[in-house]
Each structure stands twice: as C-alpha cells, then as structure tokens.
Design an enzyme around this catalytic site. Structure first.
Site, short mmCIF file in Angstrom:
data_model
loop_
_atom_site.label_atom_id
_atom_site.label_comp_id
_atom_site.label_asym_id
_atom_site.label_seq_id
_atom_site.Cartn_x
_atom_site.Cartn_y
_atom_site.Cartn_z
N CYS A 162 0.83 -1.20 0.00
CA CYS A 162 0.00 0.00 0.00
C CYS A 162 0.87 1.27 0.00
O CYS A 162 1.58 1.50 -0.98
CB CYS A 162 -1.00 -0.05 1.14
SG CYS A 162 -2.44 0.96 0.79
N HIS A 205 -3.36 -4.71 1.68
CA HIS A 205 -2.78 -5.00 2.99
C HIS A 205 -2.81 -6.51 3.27
O HIS A 205 -3.75 -6.99 3.90
CB HIS A 205 -3.57 -4.28 4.09
CG HIS A 205 -3.36 -2.82 4.12
ND1 HIS A 205 -2.46 -2.21 4.96
CD2 HIS A 205 -3.93 -1.83 3.40
CE1 HIS A 205 -2.49 -0.90 4.77
NE2 HIS A 205 -3.38 -0.65 3.83
N GLU A 220 -1.21 -8.02 5.38
CA GLU A 220 -0.95 -8.25 6.81
C GLU A 220 -2.23 -8.16 7.66
O GLU A 220 -2.20 -8.44 8.85
CB GLU A 220 0.10 -7.25 7.32
CG GLU A 220 -0.39 -5.83 7.59
CD GLU A 220 -0.65 -4.98 6.35
OE1 GLU A 220 -0.59 -5.51 5.22
OE2 GLU A 220 -0.95 -3.79 6.51
N1 GLN Z 1 -3.64 6.44 0.70
C1 GLN Z 1 -2.37 6.19 1.28
C2 GLN Z 1 -1.28 6.96 0.55
O1 GLN Z 1 -1.51 7.49 -0.49
C3 GLN Z 1 -2.04 4.71 1.30
C4 GLN Z 1 -3.08 4.00 2.11
C5 GLN Z 1 -2.58 2.77 2.80
O2 GLN Z 1 -1.38 2.52 2.96
N2 GLN Z 1 -3.53 2.04 3.31
O3 GLN Z 1 -0.19 7.03 1.01
#
Ligand code: GLN
Length: 194
Positions: A78, A169, A171
């Site tokens: 992410c 995610h 995890e």
């Molecule tokens: N929206 C976040 C970003 O742009 C990432 C979101 C996440 O890690 N769950 O950094």
C-alpha cells in the site's frame, strides 16, 4: 531469515505477526543502524507522504537504496508500494525511486475507499484475501517488472527482481502466503550472496 518492518508509521505489528507466521524472524526497524542485521525489509502501509518525510528525516533514503543495491529484498505494501515507485502520478516527487513503475495514489475513488476481495497471484496456488484501504494502483510498469496480479484489469501486485509491491494489505488477514512468498525471495537472495 531476519526480516525488518520499517516502523516509522503505519501497520507494523500486523506485518511482524504475518512474517512470524510465515516462519521468519521479524523486527521493527526505527534506526538505520538496524538494517545491517537484516536479510529483507518490509515497508508497510500508512500514509506515503508521512512515511517519506520520516524516512528523509531519519536518513533511511540512501540507507535503504544501499540495502537494495546489496541484493537484499524489499516488500512494499500500500503506502509502502508508493514509497518504492520510480514515479507517482501527478506532481508529487517520488520517494525511493527503486521500482520501475508509475503509481496513482488513492486510485479507487471515494465509493470504494476500502474493500476486500479474493485475488489470484502468480506463484501462489489459491487466491489470497486482499484488503484494500485508500489503495494505490500501478498504472504502468517497465520491461523488468513482472505483473503478479490484477484487479479489474489494473495492476495490484508486481515484482522486479528483489522488489515486491502490493496495493493492498496482506498483513490484515490470517492469510500469510504473500509474506511466505517474500520470505522465499529473501532466502533466494541470501543463498545467492553466500
Ligand atoms: N492512501 C495512502 C497513501 O496514499 C495509502 C493508504 C494505505 O497505505 N492504506 O499514502
């Protein structure tokens, strides 16, 4: 194998739990000196702008680039995926610039801010459970990047040699097979160095 989780901001404890479930020794990393003892590193989800700022402040940028140049694997999930990318869509400056891809932040829009789905991942037998939270997408990849999974024709998991990136995610579920996949990458890289 000892795998670190960059612990500046974001989902650290969950990654440690999943790495341990996959059979790795896992540690939270707060200082650059700790990188020396690791065979691989996870950059977790959270907020990429914040993680990037803290990485600059605590001198992790060059240290992680060197870590990667030594052949040690990195896994970004992410926000961590955004941190690995060479290019970020829009005017934003990229962070580590290690993985040859362009990413778009918060790419699913307001209606689908967070959702779960079963995802086929190349190299993993059965679909994995993926939790997307304000997730980024991989818009474009270079020739050395292998696409491992797509969701609605958009790239959400990719690998470039010792670099692994996932939009979601892994995890946050009890399914630790993507962590096991990363552990295999770490073992292979350690064996190649030995
Ligand atoms: N929206 C976040 C970003 O742009 C990432 C979101 C996440 O890690 N769950 O950094």
């Amino acid at each position: 194998m000892k795998i670190g989780v960059l612990a500046l901001q974001g989902a650290v404890a969950e990654h440690i739990r999943s790495l341990e479930a996959a059979g790795a020794e896992a540690v939270a990393i707060k200082r650059v000196e700790q990188l020396d003892e690791l065979h691989g590193l996870v950059i977790p989800g959270g907020e990429s702008t914040t993680i990037g700022k803290l990485m600059r402040k605590y001198e992790f940028m060059d240290a992680i680039r060197q870590f990667s140049a030594q052949g040690k694997p990195l896994f970004g999930t992410c926000a961590g995926l955004i941190v690995l990318a060479d290019r970020i869509d829009g005017n934003e400056e990229a962070h580590l610039k290690l993985m040859d891809m362009t990413v778009a932040r918060n790419a699913f829009g307001r209606q689908r801010e967070s959702f779960e789905t079963d995802l086929d991942v190349k190299g993993i037998d059965e679909p994995i459970r993926a939790v997307f939270i304000r997730a980024p997408l991989i818009k474009e990849v270079g020739a050395d990047v292998e696409v491992l999974s797509t969701y609605n024709d958009e790239i959400v998991t990719a690998r470039q040699g010792t670099l692994l990136a996932a939009s979601y995610h892994p995890e946050l579920t009890d399914d630790f097979r993507l962590h096991a996949y990363f552990l295999e990458m770490v073992k292979e890289a350690a064996a190649a160095k030995a």
